[in-house]
Design a protein around this motif. Structure first.
Motif, PDB file in Angstrom:
ATOM      1  N   ILE A  53      45.298  43.438  44.813  1.00  0.00           N
ATOM      2  CA  ILE A  53      44.214  43.403  43.830  1.00  0.00           C
ATOM      3  C   ILE A  53      44.238  44.725  43.070  1.00  0.00           C
ATOM      4  O   ILE A  53      44.222  45.791  43.695  1.00  0.00           O
ATOM      5  CB  ILE A  53      42.850  43.220  44.518  1.00  0.00           C
ATOM      6  N   PRO A  54      44.283  44.708  41.732  1.00  0.00           N
ATOM      7  CA  PRO A  54      44.258  45.972  40.994  1.00  0.00           C
ATOM      8  C   PRO A  54      43.095  46.853  41.437  1.00  0.00           C
ATOM      9  O   PRO A  54      41.950  46.399  41.536  1.00  0.00           O
ATOM     10  CB  PRO A  54      44.105  45.519  39.536  1.00  0.00           C
ATOM     11  N   TYR A  55      43.408  48.116  41.711  1.00  0.00           N
ATOM     12  CA  TYR A  55      42.409  49.027  42.263  1.00  0.00           C
ATOM     13  C   TYR A  55      41.149  49.140  41.412  1.00  0.00           C
ATOM     14  O   TYR A  55      40.030  49.084  41.950  1.00  0.00           O
ATOM     15  CB  TYR A  55      43.037  50.403  42.496  1.00  0.00           C
ATOM     16  N   PRO A  56      41.242  49.287  40.074  1.00  0.00           N
ATOM     17  CA  PRO A  56      40.002  49.362  39.292  1.00  0.00           C
ATOM     18  C   PRO A  56      39.116  48.125  39.438  1.00  0.00           C
ATOM     19  O   PRO A  56      37.885  48.236  39.430  1.00  0.00           O
ATOM     20  CB  PRO A  56      40.511  49.520  37.849  1.00  0.00           C
ATOM     21  N   ILE A  57      39.724  46.942  39.585  1.00  0.00           N
ATOM     22  CA  ILE A  57      38.935  45.723  39.786  1.00  0.00           C
ATOM     23  C   ILE A  57      38.294  45.731  41.166  1.00  0.00           C
ATOM     24  O   ILE A  57      37.095  45.466  41.322  1.00  0.00           O
ATOM     25  CB  ILE A  57      39.819  44.468  39.603  1.00  0.00           C
ATOM     26  N   PHE A  58      39.084  46.053  42.183  1.00  0.00           N
ATOM     27  CA  PHE A  58      38.574  46.072  43.554  1.00  0.00           C
ATOM     28  C   PHE A  58      37.427  47.074  43.689  1.00  0.00           C
ATOM     29  O   PHE A  58      36.419  46.798  44.345  1.00  0.00           O
ATOM     30  CB  PHE A  58      39.710  46.431  44.513  1.00  0.00           C
ATOM     31  N   ARG A  59      37.597  48.219  43.058  1.00  0.00           N
ATOM     32  CA  ARG A  59      36.570  49.258  43.131  1.00  0.00           C
ATOM     33  C   ARG A  59      35.279  48.832  42.445  1.00  0.00           C
ATOM     34  O   ARG A  59      34.186  49.209  42.864  1.00  0.00           O
ATOM     35  CB  ARG A  59      37.121  50.530  42.485  1.00  0.00           C
ATOM     36  N   ALA A  60      35.394  48.040  41.375  1.00  0.00           N
ATOM     37  CA  ALA A  60      34.219  47.644  40.604  1.00  0.00           C
ATOM     38  C   ALA A  60      33.460  46.472  41.200  1.00  0.00           C
ATOM     39  O   ALA A  60      32.274  46.276  40.879  1.00  0.00           O
ATOM     40  CB  ALA A  60      34.644  47.297  39.173  1.00  0.00           C
ATOM     41  N   LEU A  61      34.092  45.661  42.037  1.00  0.00           N
ATOM     42  CA  LEU A  61      33.475  44.417  42.509  1.00  0.00           C
ATOM     43  C   LEU A  61      32.092  44.615  43.139  1.00  0.00           C
ATOM     44  O   LEU A  61      31.169  43.842  42.840  1.00  0.00           O
ATOM     45  CB  LEU A  61      34.410  43.714  43.496  1.00  0.00           C
ATOM     46  N   PRO A  62      31.885  45.604  44.019  1.00  0.00           N
ATOM     47  CA  PRO A  62      30.547  45.742  44.609  1.00  0.00           C
ATOM     48  C   PRO A  62      29.451  46.010  43.591  1.00  0.00           C
ATOM     49  O   PRO A  62      28.302  45.611  43.802  1.00  0.00           O
ATOM     50  CB  PRO A  62      30.714  46.935  45.564  1.00  0.00           C
ATOM     51  N   GLN A  63      29.783  46.683  42.491  1.00  0.00           N
ATOM     52  CA  GLN A  63      28.763  46.973  41.485  1.00  0.00           C
ATOM     53  C   GLN A  63      28.549  45.805  40.521  1.00  0.00           C
ATOM     54  O   GLN A  63      27.468  45.646  39.978  1.00  0.00           O
ATOM     55  CB  GLN A  63      29.145  48.234  40.710  1.00  0.00           C
ATOM     56  N   VAL A  64      29.577  45.003  40.313  1.00  0.00           N
ATOM     57  CA  VAL A  64      29.408  43.813  39.476  1.00  0.00           C
ATOM     58  C   VAL A  64      28.648  42.728  40.233  1.00  0.00           C
ATOM     59  O   VAL A  64      27.854  41.986  39.642  1.00  0.00           O
ATOM     60  CB  VAL A  64      30.781  43.277  39.018  1.00  0.00           C
ATOM     61  N   PHE A  65      28.864  42.658  41.553  1.00  0.00           N
ATOM     62  CA  PHE A  65      28.264  41.590  42.367  1.00  0.00           C
ATOM     63  C   PHE A  65      27.455  42.169  43.533  1.00  0.00           C
ATOM     64  O   PHE A  65      27.732  41.866  44.702  1.00  0.00           O
ATOM     65  CB  PHE A  65      29.359  40.672  42.906  1.00  0.00           C
ATOM     66  N   PRO A  66      26.448  42.993  43.272  1.00  0.00           N
ATOM     67  CA  PRO A  66      25.686  43.583  44.381  1.00  0.00           C
ATOM     68  C   PRO A  66      24.952  42.545  45.211  1.00  0.00           C
ATOM     69  O   PRO A  66      24.770  42.718  46.424  1.00  0.00           O
ATOM     70  CB  PRO A  66      24.709  44.527  43.671  1.00  0.00           C
TER      71      PRO A  66
END
Length: 254
Positions: A53-66
């Protein structure tokens, strides 16, 4: 001759586009570690192409889907949902000087991609007193690791309408610097491909929802390879097992 030039230019443009996309997908990198313990904790197992999984996407997931994170993990009041800290809510061991918990590898293949390794399930977290910082026993059983919760979070995110370029890119760009070409390739390629790959993985593991929940420190170690690798027929057996320690295995022979 002049009539052939537009086709020639079109083929040249398509060739350049394919080269650019191929470079984005497959340009490689290597990992350097100070010692073998760091390699165990953060080294790649070579799964970037099929499971990265691209790191920027993986890193952002918790904030996009809290909301999905709270549903599938154990978050206390005021828990940090930024970057890699949110993934600790799945019972993962973490070190302050690393962007993601132990057991996650970051390696470039086109872009930096996140995969898991053996340390995810084989690192024990413990404390000798209630108020001290967590300690880690590397190679021990990951008795707090909620692998199924992590997978459910990723699969639920992939089926959420917010998993789009318009929903993801504003959060990604708060955490990672993207130029115009990188932004375009994330919108057109990486975000849709990641969503599709997670949906396919969720379909492959749909059988887990019909079986007893794994719970922290466990997975179905027998059905995972049986159904995914050997494509054996579905059955009613249950193979939930505790994660074992990796040390002193010789004493268990027989």
């Amino acid at each position: 001759m002049s009539r052939g030039k537009p086709k020639h230019y079109l083929f040249s443009a398509l060739a350049l586009l394919l080269v650019f996309v191929g470079w984005q997908l497959f340009r490689g990198g290597k990992q350097d570690f100070a010692n073998e313990l760091d390699r165990f904790k953060y080294g790649s197992l070579g799964a970037e192409l099929v499971a990265g999984i691209p790191y920027p996407i993986f890193r952002a997931l918790p904030q996009v889907f809290p909301d999905l994170l709270e549903r599938h993990a154990s978050l206390g009041p005021g828990a940090d949902q930024s970057g890699g800290a949110a993934y600790e809510a799945f019972g993962l061991a973490a070190e302050a000087d690393h962007p993601l918990p132990i057991g996650f590898s970051i390696k470039r293949l086109g872009v930096e991609r996140v995969t898991i390794n053996c340390a995810l399930c084989h690192t024990t977290t413990y404390r000798l007193t209630p108020d001290e910082a967590p300690r880690h026993a590397h190679g021990g059983p990951g008795h707090t690791v909620n692998v199924q919760g992590l997978l459910r979070f990723l699969f639920a995110a992939a089926h959420d309408p917010r998993f789009t370029a318009s929903g993801m890119l504003p959060i990604i760009e708060r955490q990672s610097t993207l130029d115009w070409s990188e932004r375009a390739i994330y919108a057109a390629l990486w975000i849709p491909l990641t969503r599709l790959a997670l949906r396919i993985a969720g379909d492959q593991l749909a059988w887990t929802e019909e079986k007893p929940a794994w719970g922290p420190g466990r997975d179905d170690a027998f059905k995972l390879p049986k159904f995914l690798l050997t494509q054996a027929p579905w059955d009613d057996t249950v193979g939930n097992t505790d994660f074992p320690a990796l040390w002193r295995r010789g004493e268990r022979t027989g």
